[in-house]
Each structure stands twice: as C-alpha cells, then as structure tokens.
Design an enzyme around this catalytic site. Sequence first.
Site, PDB file in Angstrom:
ATOM      1  N   LYS A 111      -0.256   6.765  12.774  1.00  9.17           N
ATOM      2  CA  LYS A 111       0.627   6.420  11.659  1.00  9.17           C
ATOM      3  C   LYS A 111       2.012   6.940  11.964  1.00  9.17           C
ATOM      4  CE  LYS A 111       0.228   4.545   7.496  1.00  9.17           C
ATOM      5  NZ  LYS A 111      -0.846   3.650   7.073  1.00  9.17           N
TER       6      LYS A 111
HETATM    7  N1  GLU Z   1      -0.338   0.174   6.993  1.00 13.41           N
HETATM    8  C1  GLU Z   1      -1.553  -0.550   6.860  1.00 13.41           C
HETATM    9  C2  GLU Z   1      -2.706   0.402   6.584  1.00 13.41           C
HETATM   10  O1  GLU Z   1      -2.525   1.467   6.063  1.00 13.41           O
HETATM   11  C3  GLU Z   1      -1.799  -1.497   8.018  1.00 13.41           C
HETATM   12  C4  GLU Z   1      -1.952  -0.860   9.356  1.00 13.41           C
HETATM   13  C5  GLU Z   1      -1.990  -1.862  10.511  1.00 13.41           C
HETATM   14  O2  GLU Z   1      -2.023  -3.044  10.268  1.00 13.41           O
HETATM   15  O3  GLU Z   1      -1.972  -1.397  11.644  1.00 13.41           O
HETATM   16  O4  GLU Z   1      -3.849   0.093   6.805  1.00 13.41           O
END
Ligand code: GLU
Length: 475
Positions: A111
């Site tokens: 993240k």
């Molecule tokens: N930000 C989204 C999540 O928390 C998508 C992450 C992604 O598609 O890599 O799942």
Amino acid sequence: MNIHRPQTLEVGFRDSVNIMVDHAMSTLTLPEGMAENIRICNATYTVRFGVRLRGHFHTFTGYRAVHSDHMEPVKGGIRFATAVDQDEVEALAALMTYKCALVEVPFGGAKGGLCIDPNEWTEDELEKITRRFAYELIKRDLIHPSQNVPAPDMGTGEREMAWIADEYRRMNTIDINARGCVTGKPLFAGGIAGRVEATGRGIQYALREFFRHQEDVKSAHLEGNLEGKRIVIQGLGNVGYHAALFLSEEDGALITTVIERDGAVSNNKGLDIQALKDHITETGGVKGFSGGTFAEDGAAALENECDILIPAAMEGAINLSNAAQIKAPLIIEAANGPVTAGADEILRQKDCIIIPDLYANAGGVTVSYFEWVKNLSHIRFGRLQRRQEEMRQTSLLSAVEDITGRFFNDSFKTSYMQGASEVDLVRSGLDDTMRHAYQTTREVWRTEKNCPDLRTAAYIVAIKRISAAYSGLNL
Ligand code: GLU
C-alpha cells in the site's frame, strides 16, 4: 466527515488488524515461526520530497509499504489523505496480503500513501506532486509491472493512475509491459472496462451471495433477499456510491440513510442515489438535498435502525465508543478496517454478522488483476472470440427456427446472440470470484471448531494459503 478517528481507538490500525489475524492464527497449526513471518510488514519506504509550487518549495511525505512478497508483484492502492501515516499504510498493506490470498489473486500485499489534502491543490499542481512521488517510487522499483503495482484508493482515481503510468513509461522507454506498472487507469491509458465501479459491484455480488445462503441470513436475524432491505451507508465516494446505486437500482434495496462529511440524510422510502450524488458533487455535502431529511450528527446515524450497515468511508468508524449502540444485524465492510478489533468483539457478542473487509471490498483488486493481465497480454478481453460467438449463436437460433418453423422473439434473440464484451467478461469474472471466495469462507465458518465468525474464517483461508506459499507447498 463526521467520522473522525475516535480518541478512544483502542489500539492503532495495524495492531487492530493483527489482533484479528492472531485470532485466526490461534486456531491453526503453522510451522514454527511462520505466524510471525506472515504477520510482520516486510518493508516500508518513506520518501520526503519538495515540489516548487506557488513560488516556493512545499515538502510532502509519502510511503510505500510492502507487507508480504510471498508472491510478486505486490499490489495495493495509493491513498492521498491527510491521515496517511506509516501505521495506516502498513495496516492497509497487510489487508492487501490477506485480501489477495482470499480471492486467489496472485499478488503479495502493499500500500502507498501521500500525506496531502488533494482539495487544496489545483489539477496542475496535483499532477506535478503525483509525478514527483511516482518518480521517487519508480526509481527504486517500488512501482514496476513485475514487482509492485499500485492502484487507486481514497483520494486518487483514474487521473492519478494515468499520470503514474505515463511517468513510468517515460523512465522505462523500452519496457514492453510498461502499462502493467499500475492499475485503475482510464481506458485510453490501458485501463479495463468495469474497474471504476469494481469495488462497489463487488459489494453487491458479495451481498447477493450472502443472501443465497439462508442459514447465514437467519444468523443475521434476517430473511428473504435484498428486495426492500433498509440500508445505511457511510460515505458516498467511489465505493459507497456504486454499491448504493447498484443495490437500490438492481436489487430493490432501500438506501434509507447516507452519511457524508457534513451530516446524514435519510428517507424511509429509499433515497434517490443518483440525485443525491449529483447534489453532493454540486454542493459538497448532503445538506439541502430535497429528497430526504437532514441531520447534522452523521456519526449518530450509524446507529439508525436498518437491516444492513455499509461503512464505506474511513477505518475505525465503528469503535469502542459506538459499537454497543449499532442496531444493524448485518454489516458489510466496504472500507478497509471500518470496525476496530474492540468493536468487532462487542458486535459479535450482540450476534451481529460482519462480512469482513478482506472479502467484501476485494472486487477492486480482483478487477485490477484482470487489468494487469490485459496489459501483459496486450489485447482487450473478448476481442478474438466475441464475433465468433455471435456467429455460432445466430446459426443455432436460425437452425432451431428452420426446424420448428417457429420464431424466437426479438429481445430474446438480441440478448442470446450477443457475444461477451470486455465489461461482460469482467463482471462474470468478478461475480465468480466473489461467489467462490464466500463459499470457501462460509464453509470454514460453519465447519471449523473455534471459528466464531466470517472474519476469522476469511483470515484462516488466507493465512493457510500464504503459509503454503512461504513453505513452497501447493495447497
Ligand atoms: N485500493 C483498493 C483496495 O484497497 C484496490 C487495490 C488494487 O486494486 O490494487 O483494495
């Protein structure tokens, strides 16, 4: 939003996730040292950089955390928000690891975040800041199609992903897979149909699957299907908006309360979600919306009577200070970490069923996976077979009509003859993923000793797979 992180947040976000992980781990026999190996965040890179804007330098702080690289690339969004800090990014990266394992998306968990209020900057300024942040990550391979693939999250969307993809391409001119360095891009930049609404669509598919299991519906003291169910939703951002729209327009559910930054708006007959969203876009809040009654205390509206509560805003929204007052018998976590570990315990004692974040909001990363595969294969899904399918269906219908001398009606013909477009295939793949993951999870919930709820079950499924990957085994 009236949903600030509470002062009594019992433990930090990362610890809260780990408490839940530990519950699941305590029911498993893992190889010596494996639990710690899985639980820890492998690496977090912090970057501070200055961008010259409005005549002087502004310093920004950003992060990219890699929780687990048992599979690569690692995957997870980039968030732009003032609450971004290392603890939050690491908690969210951990959730990505478990989420990907649960829905069998072949990625590790990561993240990113930039501590910024995007509303304070113009589009040109945001582009400069985003490109500079991306540059810092790209030059360290923290954005890379085979190692680390970001996506949108709170405060970011297609526009930011297009800037990031372009920055990567400029810095890697001969990488044929450059477009796979980030997902959630607009279609023109290599995105995939259906990605924007994927997380909201996933919530809808998750609820539909839940309501296919009447034993589970009974456990939530509910009956029937989604038709007429009263839903309170917190946050009408990308995820909340699409979930609310699809559930009200396609499943007959009533969105009775929407909670936003400036308060809550309610209507027992169900709110018109599109009209409300337009109002929010125009005015910045729900206040003044003619289709419902406004209340200033948004946080209190989480405690409204309803059948389903959908927290789709921040982590920690349901916590020690309000968990006991929550009346919803069923909660589906559209946000990441909206229920703290302490609140989770209280809600379980109240017999509330929680469809947990690592499953419920996995639609986004699932469709990100499809987008990444599309980028690596350099072809739109359905491009080869669509017309061929149509030809076969058409000739089958004509043959039946010839043989029987009777004719199908036009609307049946049109729908039957149509070959699958990219968005049809994306929806089908997403629906299959959400159904399958729920079935696997509920099976564990219903059959394993010491598995009190869906959250623990989801973690058990995920941890077993991650442990197997670390051990080099195949489950
Ligand atoms: N930000 C989204 C999540 O928390 C998508 C992450 C992604 O598609 O890599 O799942």
